[in-house]
Design an enzyme around this catalytic site. Sequence first.
Site, PDB file in Angstrom:
ATOM      1  N   LYS A   1       8.840  -0.011  -0.192  1.00  0.00           N
ATOM      2  CA  LYS A   1       8.599  -0.348   1.203  1.00  0.00           C
ATOM      3  C   LYS A   1       9.858  -0.787   1.933  1.00  0.00           C
ATOM      4  O   LYS A   1      10.620   0.043   2.403  1.00  0.00           O
ATOM      5  CB  LYS A   1       7.469  -1.370   1.313  1.00  0.00           C
ATOM      6  CG  LYS A   1       6.123  -0.816   0.847  1.00  0.00           C
ATOM      7  CD  LYS A   1       4.971  -1.661   1.247  1.00  0.00           C
ATOM      8  CE  LYS A   1       3.656  -1.146   0.673  1.00  0.00           C
ATOM      9  NZ  LYS A   1       3.266   0.191   1.160  1.00  0.00           N
TER      10      LYS A   1
ATOM     11  N   ASP B   1       4.968  -6.564  -9.442  1.00  0.00           N
ATOM     12  CA  ASP B   1       4.929  -5.607  -8.350  1.00  0.00           C
ATOM     13  C   ASP B   1       5.270  -6.359  -7.061  1.00  0.00           C
ATOM     14  O   ASP B   1       4.423  -7.000  -6.443  1.00  0.00           O
ATOM     15  CB  ASP B   1       3.533  -4.977  -8.261  1.00  0.00           C
ATOM     16  CG  ASP B   1       3.423  -3.948  -7.137  1.00  0.00           C
ATOM     17  OD1 ASP B   1       4.268  -3.969  -6.226  1.00  0.00           O
ATOM     18  OD2 ASP B   1       2.471  -3.142  -7.170  1.00  0.00           O
TER      19      ASP B   1
ATOM     20  N   PHE C   1      -3.817  -3.944  -6.073  1.00  0.00           N
ATOM     21  CA  PHE C   1      -3.502  -2.696  -5.378  1.00  0.00           C
ATOM     22  C   PHE C   1      -2.066  -2.334  -5.723  1.00  0.00           C
ATOM     23  O   PHE C   1      -1.122  -3.033  -5.341  1.00  0.00           O
ATOM     24  CB  PHE C   1      -3.649  -2.805  -3.861  1.00  0.00           C
ATOM     25  CG  PHE C   1      -3.364  -1.493  -3.186  1.00  0.00           C
ATOM     26  CD1 PHE C   1      -4.353  -0.526  -3.100  1.00  0.00           C
ATOM     27  CD2 PHE C   1      -2.111  -1.205  -2.682  1.00  0.00           C
ATOM     28  CE1 PHE C   1      -4.080   0.709  -2.517  1.00  0.00           C
ATOM     29  CE2 PHE C   1      -1.828   0.024  -2.102  1.00  0.00           C
ATOM     30  CZ  PHE C   1      -2.816   0.984  -2.019  1.00  0.00           C
TER      31      PHE C   1
END
Length: 412
Positions: free
Chosen positions: A255, A226, A141
């Site tokens: 984030k 990531d 994801f």
Amino acid sequence: MSATRKFIERSERRSAHNYHPLPVVVREAHGAWVVDVEGRRYLDCLAGYSSLNFGHGNPAIVQAARDQLQRLTLTSRAFFHDRFAEFCQGLADLCGKDMVLPMNTGAEAVETAIKVARKWGYEVKGVAPDQANIVVMEGNFHGRTTTIVSFSTDPDARDGFGPATPGFTIVKYGSAEAIRDAIDENTVAVLLEPIQGEAGVLVPPRGYLREVREICTERGVLFIADEIQSGLGRTGRTFACDHEDVVPDMYLLGKALGGGVVPVSAVAADAGVLGVIRPGQHGSTFGGNPLACAVGAAVVELLRTGEFQARAAELGDLLHERLRGLIGRGRGVVAVRGRGLWAGVDVDPSLGTGREVCEALMRRGVLAKDTHGSTIRLAPPLMISEDDLNWAVDQLGAALAELAGTPEHVGA
């Protein structure tokens, strides 16, 4: 009709249904706790998918934002501003890289990395034009743009949004040999999450990241990590790659980099990689804006001391020990995975779906998020207290007992 129900009905009428939120309407938050419009308190054990690593309303981050709001919020990258160099240097130093390319969202960081890797492949590696490919993982994801969902293996994320963008080879997560076999003369990068979050907080086999690093070095391809969810203290180290002493060619960050205040993301790499991007080839009106840089610089300062990393490691040990105590013996938990203050908990499907478990937790004052059937994710802010963490696990045990109809296990 309650204030909660009124708000939900208005929202459902006027917003696209791209999410299925729990029926709670948050009004304010402090630290690890949120308060809804009815005045009920909940312990936040999702932390904005790790965007709130430092807690709701962290004083240092809020002060940095407040001070910057009064001076300058946006110039666009058409001009320099006085917070840009500080943020870029601080983040580059934290990552041990030469430079950073600031953007806004995690998906933008991934898209940036894809563009950089392809351009590096053409200009540095010598791949034939339009032939570059990137090796990616099953269960990944990385965001929801059309290019990113083109190499998703999740039907909900991928189906109905074609045609798919070419240039990606999907291999089994956790298998270094699968990566080795997939690399060819046109491969420019390997892109992976050091821990797969959306897939259920999947931790790869020990040594996997080191093998990937070695393979990428041997075959002359970029290793892109990531760390948008796993980075910036979540796993007990600054980056999840640090657990194997691995340094990728590119870090993708987001984030928590925005401190839960503004969206901030970045790609960090050495000049030989990011240097392939020249004026006019990539950009963002809001990427690297003064407010984002002020907040991002405050986040970097919080991470310099190592306090949050150490806290995530210590409390993470407690969290996983307590969760493992719920495995078997009719307690409702089948398996527990994760690292630091990040856990994927597989619940016995006979008790209910992950959504039903999260609803039961919500009724007991704990907010969490389900994924893939009967799995729930726990990722509280790193500043959560030990007592609150223990209480959250107690509530999970009680919620599972409630679903199983075995009240004798409440508080186990």
